[in-house]
Motif scaffolding. Sequence first.
Motif, PDB file in Angstrom:
ATOM      1  N   LEU A 129       0.503   7.294   4.863  1.00 44.25           N
ATOM      2  CA  LEU A 129      -0.213   7.308   6.143  1.00 44.25           C
ATOM      3  C   LEU A 129      -0.575   5.906   6.603  1.00 44.25           C
ATOM      4  CD1 LEU A 129      -2.502  10.365   5.388  1.00 44.25           C
ATOM      5  CD2 LEU A 129      -0.698  10.295   7.116  1.00 44.25           C
ATOM      6  N   MET A 130      -1.005   5.055   5.661  1.00 44.86           N
ATOM      7  CA  MET A 130      -1.352   3.685   6.013  1.00 44.86           C
ATOM      8  C   MET A 130      -0.106   2.883   6.399  1.00 44.86           C
ATOM      9  SD  MET A 130      -3.556   1.293   6.504  1.00 44.86           S
ATOM     10  CE  MET A 130      -5.123   1.670   5.733  1.00 44.86           C
ATOM     11  N   SER A 131       0.990   3.069   5.677  1.00 41.98           N
ATOM     12  CA  SER A 131       2.203   2.315   5.993  1.00 41.98           C
ATOM     13  C   SER A 131       2.765   2.721   7.354  1.00 41.98           C
ATOM     14  CB  SER A 131       3.261   2.495   4.898  1.00 41.98           C
ATOM     15  OG  SER A 131       3.646   3.840   4.763  1.00 41.98           O
ATOM     16  N   GLU A 132       2.587   3.981   7.707  1.00 42.85           N
ATOM     17  CA  GLU A 132       3.012   4.411   9.050  1.00 42.85           C
ATOM     18  C   GLU A 132       2.163   3.733  10.127  1.00 42.85           C
ATOM     19  OE1 GLU A 132       4.568   8.503  10.622  1.00 42.85           O
ATOM     20  OE2 GLU A 132       2.373   8.545  10.661  1.00 42.85           O
ATOM     21  N   LYS A 133       0.853   3.607   9.863  1.00 46.72           N
ATOM     22  CA  LYS A 133      -0.018   2.889  10.803  1.00 46.72           C
ATOM     23  C   LYS A 133       0.451   1.458  11.002  1.00 46.72           C
ATOM     24  CE  LYS A 133      -4.482   3.079  10.983  1.00 46.72           C
ATOM     25  NZ  LYS A 133      -5.916   3.029  10.635  1.00 46.72           N
ATOM     26  N   GLN A 134       1.002   0.884   9.944  1.00 43.32           N
ATOM     27  CA  GLN A 134       1.457  -0.504  10.011  1.00 43.32           C
ATOM     28  C   GLN A 134       2.860  -0.634  10.597  1.00 43.32           C
ATOM     29  OE1 GLN A 134      -1.687  -1.283   9.573  1.00 43.32           O
ATOM     30  NE2 GLN A 134      -1.049  -3.187   8.633  1.00 43.32           N
ATOM     31  N   GLY A 135       3.474   0.490  10.941  1.00 41.47           N
ATOM     32  CA  GLY A 135       4.758   0.453  11.623  1.00 41.47           C
ATOM     33  C   GLY A 135       5.974   0.348  10.722  1.00 41.47           C
ATOM     34  N   PHE A 136       5.826   0.657   9.427  1.00 44.55           N
ATOM     35  CA  PHE A 136       6.967   0.573   8.523  1.00 44.55           C
ATOM     36  C   PHE A 136       7.879   1.782   8.702  1.00 44.55           C
ATOM     37  CE2 PHE A 136       3.700  -1.748   5.770  1.00 44.55           C
ATOM     38  CZ  PHE A 136       4.052  -2.983   6.287  1.00 44.55           C
ATOM     39  N   SER A 137       9.149   1.603   8.366  1.00 44.69           N
ATOM     40  CA  SER A 137      10.144   2.666   8.507  1.00 44.69           C
ATOM     41  C   SER A 137       9.975   3.707   7.408  1.00 44.69           C
ATOM     42  CB  SER A 137      11.554   2.078   8.441  1.00 44.69           C
ATOM     43  OG  SER A 137      11.811   1.576   7.130  1.00 44.69           O
ATOM     44  N   ASP A 138      10.646   4.864   7.559  1.00 42.27           N
ATOM     45  CA  ASP A 138      10.597   5.906   6.537  1.00 42.27           C
ATOM     46  C   ASP A 138      11.152   5.387   5.219  1.00 42.27           C
ATOM     47  OD1 ASP A 138       9.551   7.618   8.401  1.00 42.27           O
ATOM     48  OD2 ASP A 138      11.425   8.680   8.793  1.00 42.27           O
ATOM     49  N   LYS A 139      12.204   4.591   5.289  1.00 41.17           N
ATOM     50  CA  LYS A 139      12.808   4.024   4.080  1.00 41.17           C
ATOM     51  C   LYS A 139      11.825   3.088   3.377  1.00 41.17           C
ATOM     52  CE  LYS A 139      16.929   1.435   2.553  1.00 41.17           C
ATOM     53  NZ  LYS A 139      16.243   0.280   1.928  1.00 41.17           N
ATOM     54  N   GLU A 140      11.158   2.245   4.138  1.00 42.58           N
ATOM     55  CA  GLU A 140      10.165   1.332   3.555  1.00 42.58           C
ATOM     56  C   GLU A 140       8.996   2.111   2.955  1.00 42.58           C
ATOM     57  OE1 GLU A 140      10.606  -2.701   6.275  1.00 42.58           O
ATOM     58  OE2 GLU A 140       9.612  -0.939   7.120  1.00 42.58           O
ATOM     59  N   GLY A 178      -1.038 -12.361  -2.018  1.00 39.46           N
ATOM     60  CA  GLY A 178      -1.096 -11.791  -0.681  1.00 39.46           C
ATOM     61  C   GLY A 178      -2.493 -11.509  -0.170  1.00 39.46           C
ATOM     62  N   PRO A 179      -2.668 -10.383   0.537  1.00 39.27           N
ATOM     63  CA  PRO A 179      -3.953 -10.045   1.165  1.00 39.27           C
ATOM     64  C   PRO A 179      -5.117  -9.957   0.179  1.00 39.27           C
ATOM     65  CG  PRO A 179      -2.214  -8.682   2.071  1.00 39.27           C
ATOM     66  CD  PRO A 179      -1.611  -9.422   0.912  1.00 39.27           C
ATOM     67  N   ILE A 180      -4.859  -9.480  -1.034  1.00 40.19           N
ATOM     68  CA  ILE A 180      -5.940  -9.365  -2.022  1.00 40.19           C
ATOM     69  C   ILE A 180      -6.427 -10.750  -2.422  1.00 40.19           C
ATOM     70  CG2 ILE A 180      -6.511  -8.643  -4.372  1.00 40.19           C
ATOM     71  CD1 ILE A 180      -4.680  -6.239  -3.971  1.00 40.19           C
ATOM     72  N   ASP A 363       0.258  -6.018   7.820  1.00 40.76           N
ATOM     73  CA  ASP A 363       1.342  -5.609   8.715  1.00 40.76           C
ATOM     74  C   ASP A 363       2.703  -6.155   8.306  1.00 40.76           C
ATOM     75  OD1 ASP A 363       0.868  -8.236   9.286  1.00 40.76           O
ATOM     76  OD2 ASP A 363       0.516  -7.963  11.442  1.00 40.76           O
ATOM     77  N   ASP A 364       2.742  -6.961   7.258  1.00 40.97           N
ATOM     78  CA  ASP A 364       3.987  -7.492   6.714  1.00 40.97           C
ATOM     79  C   ASP A 364       4.364  -6.686   5.468  1.00 40.97           C
ATOM     80  OD1 ASP A 364       5.972  -9.911   6.395  1.00 40.97           O
ATOM     81  OD2 ASP A 364       4.983  -9.675   4.439  1.00 40.97           O
ATOM     82  N   TYR A 365       5.621  -6.261   5.384  1.00 36.53           N
ATOM     83  CA  TYR A 365       6.055  -5.391   4.284  1.00 36.53           C
ATOM     84  C   TYR A 365       5.805  -6.028   2.920  1.00 36.53           C
ATOM     85  CZ  TYR A 365       9.080  -2.677   1.201  1.00 36.53           C
ATOM     86  OH  TYR A 365       9.560  -1.924   0.159  1.00 36.53           O
ATOM     87  N   LYS A 366       6.129  -7.303   2.774  1.00 39.19           N
ATOM     88  CA  LYS A 366       5.958  -7.974   1.490  1.00 39.19           C
ATOM     89  C   LYS A 366       4.491  -7.979   1.074  1.00 39.19           C
ATOM     90  CE  LYS A 366       6.776 -12.357  -0.930  1.00 39.19           C
ATOM     91  NZ  LYS A 366       7.287 -13.754  -0.811  1.00 39.19           N
ATOM     92  N   LYS A 367       3.595  -8.273   2.025  1.00 34.51           N
ATOM     93  CA  LYS A 367       2.169  -8.305   1.722  1.00 34.51           C
ATOM     94  C   LYS A 367       1.658  -6.912   1.345  1.00 34.51           C
ATOM     95  CE  LYS A 367       1.173 -12.231   4.776  1.00 34.51           C
ATOM     96  NZ  LYS A 367       0.506 -12.653   6.029  1.00 34.51           N
ATOM     97  N   PHE A 368       2.153  -5.911   2.065  1.00 37.04           N
ATOM     98  CA  PHE A 368       1.746  -4.537   1.767  1.00 37.04           C
ATOM     99  C   PHE A 368       2.210  -4.157   0.370  1.00 37.04           C
ATOM    100  CE2 PHE A 368       1.335  -0.024   2.015  1.00 37.04           C
ATOM    101  CZ  PHE A 368       0.438   0.244   3.032  1.00 37.04           C
TER     102      PHE A 368
END
Length: 448
Positions: A129-140, A178-180, A363-368
């Motif tokens: 749910l959070m990754s969808e909020k961030q705009g990531f694809s289904d594959k990601e 990253g973010p942490i 919002d960056d895949y690597k950071k997530f």
Amino acid sequence: MDPKMEHILSTKKKLRKNTLGTILEQFDGSIMKLSQSSRKKKYQKMREDSYSFFRGSAYLFFFDVTEFPFTFHTPKDKPTWIMGDMHFDNFSAFLNENHDIVFDVDDFDEGYLGSYLYDILRMVVSIRLMSEKQGFSDKEEDELVDQYLKTYRKQLKAFQEGDEDPQYLQFTSDNTKGPIKKTLKKIEERHASHELDKQTVVDHNSIRSFDIGKDKLSSVSKQERDKLESAWKEYLSSLNPETKKYDSFYNIKDVVKKNGSGIGSTGLKRYYILIEGQEDEVHHDDIILEAKEARSPIPAYFFPYDEQFWEDNKHQGRRVAHTQHAMHHQADPYLGYFRMDGHDFYVRERSPFSKDLREKNLDDYKKFSQTIKTMAQISAKIHARADADIENGIMDYHSEKAILKAIGSNQKLFRHQLSLWSRHYKETVENDFELFKEWLIEQDYFKS
């Protein structure tokens, strides 16, 4: 659409909406006894998006998942303390007892004994749910869930093989990315007076008190304060004798109500309490504590009844404190509990060194990805630490063995099945979210 199929789908929708409405009425109404005003505030937050809805409806989650016949549960005689509400936003940075700034889990209100799998199931859905909020694809999204599950098992294996010890593993700016790491670094720049400067004022007589003008703070009546001060003796008795200071250190200087809270905590009483601290110092040694009402944890309504558990945990504030002690190797030295006016409370420090992750930094895949891998390590750490014997002070750290046995030798099957299920349940949450908004209108909480 064929009329028969349309009738089938509308019936299915109606049944699910009725189920949703019944659960909301039972928990928020009959059990929590939230006022209409409090329910409206809670539902206002829940209708922001499907992730907010998920956060505020843990009872619906447990109603569903306790009926699923998963093959990866630990046996009933091998329970671990679980958070009961593990999701992306229940991790944060804070200062521990040894004055180390760490990143770890931070919410123990729903703590309970049971299978580790319920925490993991709730977490992987929240990742989706959070990754969808961030705009990531289904594959990601699939990749992120797989990374979390893979890292979780890998960390448990490291504990089992003695490469790392759950008693001492912690996550600081030295071993995170990253973010942490960014969040931890930000806290390291703070002054010890941060929370005092934010929440209090000092008058011309050099007396410090809470700033009632601040948002979400309100005064308490003399009667309410008197009740709290009478209950304070129980709090002092509940403190860890190894870290407890002299009684006058905890003298109450001021009390306010804290209004507003997380989604699931709506309607629970909460106080900020200013205590003396070191008497031979001035101002900055004042300390803010938070007392929060604790009620029976949500999993308790869906797990098999355990008489011994309830015998040991009659006081819900004590249960929350036990959960934190079990999961954190360095617990808050102010952690304690008391009962006031028929309500159970737990107490913790309102630390100046506390900070949540910011969504804009994810919002960056690597950071997530970096973030969820650390969360997976923490999830493994708290489960490896928190076996049932922790309640009695016996710290054997054998939970990882039972969990790894439950996962089995085919870890790819474990990851694949949980990934498929979490994808399915995320769709269920999104459908429920739409039904929830319709139900709110039907119940006249909000107009369309």
